[in-house]
Design a protein around this motif. Structure first.
Motif, PDB file in Angstrom:
ATOM      1  N   CYS A  81       0.833  -1.206   0.000  1.00 21.78           N
ATOM      2  CA  CYS A  81       0.000   0.000   0.000  1.00 21.78           C
ATOM      3  C   CYS A  81       0.864   1.251   0.000  1.00 21.78           C
ATOM      4  CB  CYS A  81      -0.927   0.013   1.220  1.00 21.78           C
ATOM      5  SG  CYS A  81      -2.292  -1.169   1.162  1.00 21.78           S
ATOM      6  N   ARG A  82       1.886   1.246   0.831  1.00 21.74           N
ATOM      7  CA  ARG A  82       2.766   2.410   0.920  1.00 21.74           C
ATOM      8  C   ARG A  82       3.633   2.548  -0.325  1.00 21.74           C
ATOM      9  NH1 ARG A  82       4.334   1.325   7.299  1.00 21.74           N
ATOM     10  NH2 ARG A  82       2.475   2.348   8.181  1.00 21.74           N
ATOM     11  N   LEU A  83       4.031   1.427  -0.905  1.00 24.04           N
ATOM     12  CA  LEU A  83       4.823   1.470  -2.130  1.00 24.04           C
ATOM     13  C   LEU A  83       4.023   2.109  -3.256  1.00 24.04           C
ATOM     14  CD1 LEU A  83       7.270   0.708  -3.880  1.00 24.04           C
ATOM     15  CD2 LEU A  83       6.206  -1.547  -4.220  1.00 24.04           C
ATOM     16  N   TRP A  84       2.756   1.720  -3.383  1.00 22.82           N
ATOM     17  CA  TRP A  84       1.943   2.276  -4.466  1.00 22.82           C
ATOM     18  C   TRP A  84       1.736   3.780  -4.283  1.00 22.82           C
ATOM     19  CZ3 TRP A  84       0.955   0.532  -9.088  1.00 22.82           C
ATOM     20  CH2 TRP A  84       0.045   1.242  -9.867  1.00 22.82           C
ATOM     21  N   GLN A  85       1.554   4.211  -3.057  1.00 21.62           N
ATOM     22  CA  GLN A  85       1.413   5.651  -2.814  1.00 21.62           C
ATOM     23  C   GLN A  85       2.692   6.388  -3.205  1.00 21.62           C
ATOM     24  OE1 GLN A  85      -0.549   6.687   1.075  1.00 21.62           O
ATOM     25  NE2 GLN A  85      -0.759   4.473   1.268  1.00 21.62           N
ATOM     26  N   ALA A  86       3.837   5.818  -2.869  1.00 19.38           N
ATOM     27  CA  ALA A  86       5.119   6.441  -3.210  1.00 19.38           C
ATOM     28  C   ALA A  86       5.307   6.500  -4.722  1.00 19.38           C
ATOM     29  CB  ALA A  86       6.268   5.670  -2.556  1.00 19.38           C
ATOM     30  N   ILE A  87       4.888   5.449  -5.412  1.00 22.46           N
ATOM     31  CA  ILE A  87       4.995   5.429  -6.874  1.00 22.46           C
ATOM     32  C   ILE A  87       4.152   6.546  -7.481  1.00 22.46           C
ATOM     33  CG2 ILE A  87       4.334   4.133  -8.942  1.00 22.46           C
ATOM     34  CD1 ILE A  87       5.199   1.589  -7.498  1.00 22.46           C
ATOM     35  N   MET A  88       2.928   6.700  -7.002  1.00 13.30           N
ATOM     36  CA  MET A  88       2.033   7.720  -7.550  1.00 13.30           C
ATOM     37  C   MET A  88       2.542   9.122  -7.251  1.00 13.30           C
ATOM     38  SD  MET A  88      -0.391   6.490  -9.362  1.00 13.30           S
ATOM     39  CE  MET A  88      -1.626   7.801  -9.386  1.00 13.30           C
ATOM     40  N   LEU A  89       3.166   9.315  -6.097  1.00  8.32           N
ATOM     41  CA  LEU A  89       3.680  10.630  -5.716  1.00  8.32           C
ATOM     42  C   LEU A  89       5.087  10.872  -6.267  1.00  8.32           C
ATOM     43  CD1 LEU A  89       2.497  10.735  -1.990  1.00  8.32           C
ATOM     44  CD2 LEU A  89       1.489  11.949  -3.926  1.00  8.32           C
ATOM     45  N   GLN A  90       5.620   9.894  -7.006  1.00  7.30           N
ATOM     46  CA  GLN A  90       6.972   9.966  -7.560  1.00  7.30           C
ATOM     47  C   GLN A  90       8.004  10.253  -6.463  1.00  7.30           C
ATOM     48  OE1 GLN A  90       5.895  12.686 -11.030  1.00  7.30           O
ATOM     49  NE2 GLN A  90       7.096  11.121 -12.099  1.00  7.30           N
ATOM     50  N   ASP A  91       7.818   9.561  -5.358  1.00  6.12           N
ATOM     51  CA  ASP A  91       8.707   9.667  -4.202  1.00  6.12           C
ATOM     52  C   ASP A  91       9.767   8.569  -4.320  1.00  6.12           C
ATOM     53  OD1 ASP A  91       9.964   9.758  -1.768  1.00  6.12           O
ATOM     54  OD2 ASP A  91       8.176   9.311  -0.575  1.00  6.12           O
ATOM     55  N   ALA A  92      10.910   8.904  -4.920  1.00  8.57           N
ATOM     56  CA  ALA A  92      11.945   7.905  -5.190  1.00  8.57           C
ATOM     57  C   ALA A  92      12.458   7.244  -3.911  1.00  8.57           C
ATOM     58  CB  ALA A  92      13.099   8.544  -5.954  1.00  8.57           C
ATOM     59  N   LEU A  93      12.677   8.027  -2.860  1.00 10.00           N
ATOM     60  CA  LEU A  93      13.163   7.462  -1.598  1.00 10.00           C
ATOM     61  C   LEU A  93      12.117   6.555  -0.966  1.00 10.00           C
ATOM     62  CD1 LEU A  93      14.998  10.540  -0.013  1.00 10.00           C
ATOM     63  CD2 LEU A  93      16.001   8.566  -1.185  1.00 10.00           C
ATOM     64  N   GLY A  94      10.831   6.957  -1.069  1.00  7.34           N
ATOM     65  CA  GLY A  94       9.758   6.121  -0.543  1.00  7.34           C
ATOM     66  C   GLY A  94       9.663   4.798  -1.286  1.00  7.34           C
TER      67      GLY A  94
END
Length: 218
Positions: A52-65
Motif C-alpha cells: 500500500c505504501r509502495l503504491w502511494q510512493a509510486i504515484m507521488l513519484q517519491d523515489a526514496l519512498g
C-alpha cells in the motif's frame, strides 16, 4: 454484466462466457462460468502494508519512498526498485508527466535508456529482451512478483473494456490509502471511529499531494 465484460474475461483464459440470448418472448442473461481459479497467493499483513505504501510512493513519484517500501517487501536492490514505477505506471520517479498521461518522444527515449542500463533492453535493441525480463524476475521477492503478475492481468482487462490508465492508477492509489488504514486498524475495533476519521483525512491529504505533484509535472 456486459458483452464486452464477458469477452474480456474470457480473454483472460480462466472463464467461459455465454452471451445474452433471447427467444420465445424471454431472454437469458449473460453468464460467466468459472473454469479455473488460477494460482492463489496470500500476502501477509506486513507485505500488504508495504505494498500500500509502495503504491502511494509510486504515484507521488517519491523515489526514496519507493526504495524504502520496496526494501520492506524484500527487494533490497535499489536499481531494480527504481524500475517498479516504470512497470506499474510507465514512468519513472523523475518523469515529468502525470500518471497515465501520454509521454513525449524524449521521455520515452529516457525510459528506454533506463531499461537498457538495467539490462531489460539489450544494447542496440528497441524491445524488451526475454533474458532481461528473466533476470529481473529472479531478483524480485515472491510477494512482489505475484502482485506484478496480477496487476498486468487487471491492466489487460481494464484496457479491453475501454478503461483509461489514469483512472486505474487513481483507483489503485485510493485503495492503497484505504488499505493502509484498514491494515493498521483491523485489530483495533475499539478505535473504529478514529480509524474512519484518520482514513478520510489521509485520503484528502494524499489526493491533494497527488494533484500538486501532477500539477508540478506539467
Amino acid at each position: 454484466i456486459t458483452s464486452a465484460a464477458a469477452a474480456a474475461a474470457a480473454a483472460a483464459g480462466r472463464v467461459e462466457s455465454k452471451q445474452k440470448q433471447c427467444g420465445n418472448n424471454s431472454c437469458e442473461e449473460p453468464v460467466l462460468v468459472l473454469l479455473d481459479h488460477g494460482i492463489y497467493w496470500m500476502l501477509q499483513g506486513s507485505a500488504r502494508l508495504a505494498m500500500c505504501r509502495l503504491w502511494q510512493a509510486i504515484m507521488l513519484q517519491d523515489a526514496l519512498g519507493v526504495q524504502r517500501h520496496a526494501a520492506e517487501l524484500g527487494l533490497l536492490d535499489g536499481d531494480v526498485a527504481a524500475l517498479l514505477p516504470i512497470y506499474f505506471t510507465n514512468r519513472s520517479s523523475s518523469t515529468r508527466a502525470a500518471a497515465g498521461q501520454p509521454l513525449t518522444a524524449a521521455q520515452r527515449t529516457e525510459l528506454q535508456e533506463q531499461l537498457r542500463g538495467s539490462g531489460i533492453i539489450a544494447d542496440g535493441a528497441a524491445e524488451v529482451s526475454l533474458a532481461g525480463v528473466g533476470s529481473l524476475a529472479g531478483k524480485l521477492p515472491a510477494d512482489l512478483l505475484y502482485v506484478m503478475r496480477t496487476s498486468h492481468l487487471v491492466s489487460s482487462l481494464h484496457k479491453a473494456l475501454g478503461g483509461k490508465p489514469a483512472s486505474r492508477f487513481r483507483a489503485y492509489a485510493k485503495a492503497a490509502v484505504e488499505g493502509e488504514w484498514q491494515q493498521q486498524c483491523s485489530r483495533r475495533w475499539w478505535a473504529h471511529g478514529f480509524c474512519v476519521l484518520g482514513r478520510n483525512l489521509s485520503m484528502v491529504v494524499f489526493m491533494l499531494r497527488l494533484c500538486l505533484s501532477e500539477w508540478c509535472a506539467h
